[in-house]
Write a protein that holds these residues in place. Structure first.
Motif, PDB file in Angstrom:
ATOM      1  N   SER A 145       0.780  -1.138  -0.105  1.00  9.58           N
ATOM      2  CA  SER A 145      -0.021  -0.066  -0.170  1.00  9.58           C
ATOM      3  C   SER A 145       0.814   1.236  -0.076  1.00  9.58           C
ATOM      4  N   ASN A 146       0.397   2.195  -0.760  1.00  5.18           N
ATOM      5  CA  ASN A 146       1.134   3.521  -1.041  1.00  5.18           C
ATOM      6  C   ASN A 146       0.693   4.446   0.173  1.00  5.18           C
ATOM      7  N   LEU A 147      -0.177   3.906   1.079  1.00  9.09           N
ATOM      8  CA  LEU A 147      -0.653   4.880   2.426  1.00  9.09           C
ATOM      9  C   LEU A 147       0.081   4.188   3.625  1.00  9.09           C
ATOM     10  N   ILE A 148       0.835   3.317   3.395  1.00 12.44           N
ATOM     11  CA  ILE A 148       1.520   2.696   4.746  1.00 12.44           C
ATOM     12  C   ILE A 148       3.183   2.979   4.534  1.00 12.44           C
ATOM     13  N   ARG A 149       3.616   3.357   5.380  1.00 14.23           N
ATOM     14  CA  ARG A 149       5.067   3.618   5.025  1.00 14.23           C
ATOM     15  C   ARG A 149       6.130   2.900   5.969  1.00 14.23           C
ATOM     16  N   ILE A 150       5.719   2.110   6.686  1.00 21.71           N
ATOM     17  CA  ILE A 150       6.489   1.407   7.309  1.00 21.71           C
ATOM     18  C   ILE A 150       6.753  -0.154   6.984  1.00 21.71           C
ATOM     19  N   LYS A 151       7.726  -0.518   7.646  1.00 19.44           N
ATOM     20  CA  LYS A 151       8.287  -2.096   7.041  1.00 19.44           C
ATOM     21  C   LYS A 151       8.090  -3.156   8.237  1.00 19.44           C
ATOM     22  N   ILE A 152       7.834  -4.404   8.092  1.00 19.60           N
ATOM     23  CA  ILE A 152       8.007  -5.229   9.242  1.00 19.60           C
ATOM     24  C   ILE A 152       9.402  -5.400   9.649  1.00 19.60           C
ATOM     25  N   GLU A 153      10.275  -5.526   8.726  1.00 19.03           N
ATOM     26  CA  GLU A 153      11.792  -5.836   9.032  1.00 19.03           C
ATOM     27  C   GLU A 153      12.268  -4.873  10.265  1.00 19.03           C
ATOM     28  N   ASN A 154      12.703  -5.279  11.129  1.00 19.62           N
ATOM     29  CA  ASN A 154      13.337  -4.566  12.391  1.00 19.62           C
ATOM     30  C   ASN A 154      12.379  -3.633  13.088  1.00 19.62           C
ATOM     31  N   SER A 155      10.944  -4.082  12.882  1.00 13.83           N
ATOM     32  CA  SER A 155      10.218  -3.232  13.593  1.00 13.83           C
ATOM     33  C   SER A 155       9.718  -4.071  14.988  1.00 13.83           C
ATOM     34  N   ASN A 156       9.094  -3.095  15.751  1.00 13.26           N
ATOM     35  CA  ASN A 156       8.521  -3.436  17.172  1.00 13.26           C
ATOM     36  C   ASN A 156       7.088  -3.345  17.081  1.00 13.26           C
ATOM     37  N   ILE A 157       6.654  -4.609  17.478  1.00 10.56           N
ATOM     38  CA  ILE A 157       5.259  -4.926  17.169  1.00 10.56           C
ATOM     39  C   ILE A 157       4.597  -5.016  18.504  1.00 10.56           C
ATOM     40  N   LEU A 158       3.261  -4.484  18.710  1.00 10.69           N
ATOM     41  CA  LEU A 158       2.502  -4.779  19.793  1.00 10.69           C
ATOM     42  C   LEU A 158       1.395  -5.523  19.358  1.00 10.69           C
ATOM     43  N   ASP A 159       0.856  -6.896  19.874  1.00 10.01           N
ATOM     44  CA  ASP A 159       0.067  -7.749  19.297  1.00 10.01           C
ATOM     45  C   ASP A 159      -1.060  -7.821  20.598  1.00 10.01           C
ATOM     46  N   LEU A 160      -2.118  -7.004  20.666  1.00 10.57           N
ATOM     47  CA  LEU A 160      -3.168  -7.220  21.712  1.00 10.57           C
ATOM     48  C   LEU A 160      -4.368  -8.084  21.228  1.00 10.57           C
ATOM     49  N   PHE A 161      -4.593  -8.758  22.256  1.00 12.92           N
ATOM     50  CA  PHE A 161      -5.553 -10.022  22.118  1.00 12.92           C
ATOM     51  C   PHE A 161      -4.854 -11.034  21.304  1.00 12.92           C
ATOM     52  N   SER A 162      -3.766 -11.363  21.671  1.00  9.84           N
ATOM     53  CA  SER A 162      -3.043 -12.330  20.843  1.00  9.84           C
ATOM     54  C   SER A 162      -3.468 -13.700  20.542  1.00  9.84           C
ATOM     55  N   GLY A 163      -4.072 -14.204  21.167  1.00  7.05           N
ATOM     56  CA  GLY A 163      -4.541 -15.638  20.975  1.00  7.05           C
ATOM     57  C   GLY A 163      -3.378 -16.219  20.822  1.00  7.05           C
ATOM     58  N   VAL A 164      -3.089 -17.311  19.865  1.00  9.36           N
ATOM     59  CA  VAL A 164      -2.103 -18.248  19.873  1.00  9.36           C
ATOM     60  C   VAL A 164      -0.763 -17.711  19.147  1.00  9.36           C
ATOM     61  N   GLY A 165      -0.990 -16.335  18.853  1.00  2.93           N
ATOM     62  CA  GLY A 165       0.107 -15.449  18.300  1.00  2.93           C
ATOM     63  C   GLY A 165       0.522 -15.437  16.987  1.00  2.93           C
ATOM     64  N   SER A 166      -0.575 -15.712  16.291  1.00  2.00           N
ATOM     65  CA  SER A 166      -0.680 -16.036  14.671  1.00  2.00           C
ATOM     66  C   SER A 166       0.098 -14.665  13.997  1.00  2.00           C
ATOM     67  N   PHE A 167      -0.395 -13.563  14.220  1.00  5.86           N
ATOM     68  CA  PHE A 167       0.040 -12.248  13.691  1.00  5.86           C
ATOM     69  C   PHE A 167       1.315 -12.035  14.146  1.00  5.86           C
ATOM     70  N   GLY A 168       1.645 -11.856  15.473  1.00  8.72           N
ATOM     71  CA  GLY A 168       2.997 -11.433  15.922  1.00  8.72           C
ATOM     72  C   GLY A 168       4.263 -12.683  15.443  1.00  8.72           C
ATOM     73  N   LEU A 169       3.635 -13.994  15.418  1.00  8.58           N
ATOM     74  CA  LEU A 169       4.764 -14.961  14.906  1.00  8.58           C
ATOM     75  C   LEU A 169       5.239 -14.827  13.433  1.00  8.58           C
ATOM     76  N   GLU A 170       4.099 -14.403  12.938  1.00  3.46           N
ATOM     77  CA  GLU A 170       4.259 -13.970  11.341  1.00  3.46           C
ATOM     78  C   GLU A 170       5.248 -12.903  11.072  1.00  3.46           C
ATOM     79  N   CYS A 171       5.113 -11.800  12.124  1.00  5.20           N
ATOM     80  CA  CYS A 171       5.970 -10.636  11.961  1.00  5.20           C
ATOM     81  C   CYS A 171       7.444 -11.025  12.218  1.00  5.20           C
ATOM     82  N   ILE A 172       7.467 -12.042  13.204  1.00  3.20           N
ATOM     83  CA  ILE A 172       8.996 -12.458  13.525  1.00  3.20           C
ATOM     84  C   ILE A 172       9.447 -13.203  12.305  1.00  3.20           C
ATOM     85  N   SER A 173       8.547 -13.999  11.862  1.00  2.54           N
ATOM     86  CA  SER A 173       9.317 -14.774  10.434  1.00  2.54           C
ATOM     87  C   SER A 173       9.523 -13.920   9.496  1.00  2.54           C
ATOM     88  N   ARG A 174       9.018 -12.736   9.333  1.00  3.74           N
ATOM     89  CA  ARG A 174       9.288 -11.627   8.375  1.00  3.74           C
ATOM     90  C   ARG A 174      10.305 -10.909   8.926  1.00  3.74           C
TER      91      ARG A 174
END
Length: 187
Positions: A39-68
């Protein structure tokens, strides 16, 4: 459920057996990451980012971020049945050194006071019945948890018509089946 891309691509993620948790579907997760990446609207990248995953559940989103390539993920989850699975998934993927799990009611008045950094991405995936997201968004704004140009991603039911604080600017909304994904930032 699996990791879609990156270092851990194809690895399975353990899921809960009860129906009280609604895991993030792979198709929805893949769509979120495609929007972040293209997206042209989003200026950040996953690489080297700090992520806050709220209501994490089993961690699907956050773990995907780590993998990336994300640097650090802070998971908030306090439902004990899935908290065990979240911790098991972290160990399974060998991500202990890049994660912090906070077992705390997210609506606790001091829930975020132990955080000492800002985040490029904040992901909220609450139960669809949860109607107090404005409280969390106001805390995020007040405590300045989101970095400049960072994004907040909210996963809701497509029929949801919540109103968000005026400081929250919606960048994009996408509908997938019963899901609605809202991309926004603090204006």
């Amino acid at each position: 459920m699996r990791i879609i891309s990156g270092k851990h691509k194809g690895k399975k993620i353990f899921q809960p057996t009860d129906k009280a948790t609604r895991p993030l579907k792979d198709l929805t997760k893949e769509s979120i990451f495609n929007i972040i990446q293209h997206s042209n609207l989003i200026r950040i990248k996953i690489e080297n980012s700090n992520i806050l995953d709220l209501f994490s559940g089993v961690g699907s989103f956050g773990l995907e971020c780590i993998s990336r390539g994300a640097s650090n993920i802070v998971f908030y989850e306090n439902y004990q049945n899935v908290l065990k699975i979240l911790k098991k998934n972290i160990v399974h993927l060998g991500c202990d050194n890049k994660t912090k799990v906070i077992d705390l009611d997210i609506f606790n008045k001091n829930a975020f006071h132990s955080l000492n950094n800002q985040f490029e991405i904040i992901f909220l995936d609450p139960p669809y019945k949860e109607k107090k997201l404005n409280i969390l968004l106001k805390d995020i704004i007040y405590l300045k948890l989101l970095k400049k140009n960072g994004i907040i991603i909210i996963h809701r039911n497509k029929k949801d018509n919540e109103f968000y604080p005026k400081e929250f600017k919606i960048l994009k909304t996408k509908i997938y089946g019963i899901s609605k994904i809202i991309f926004g930032l603090i204006a």
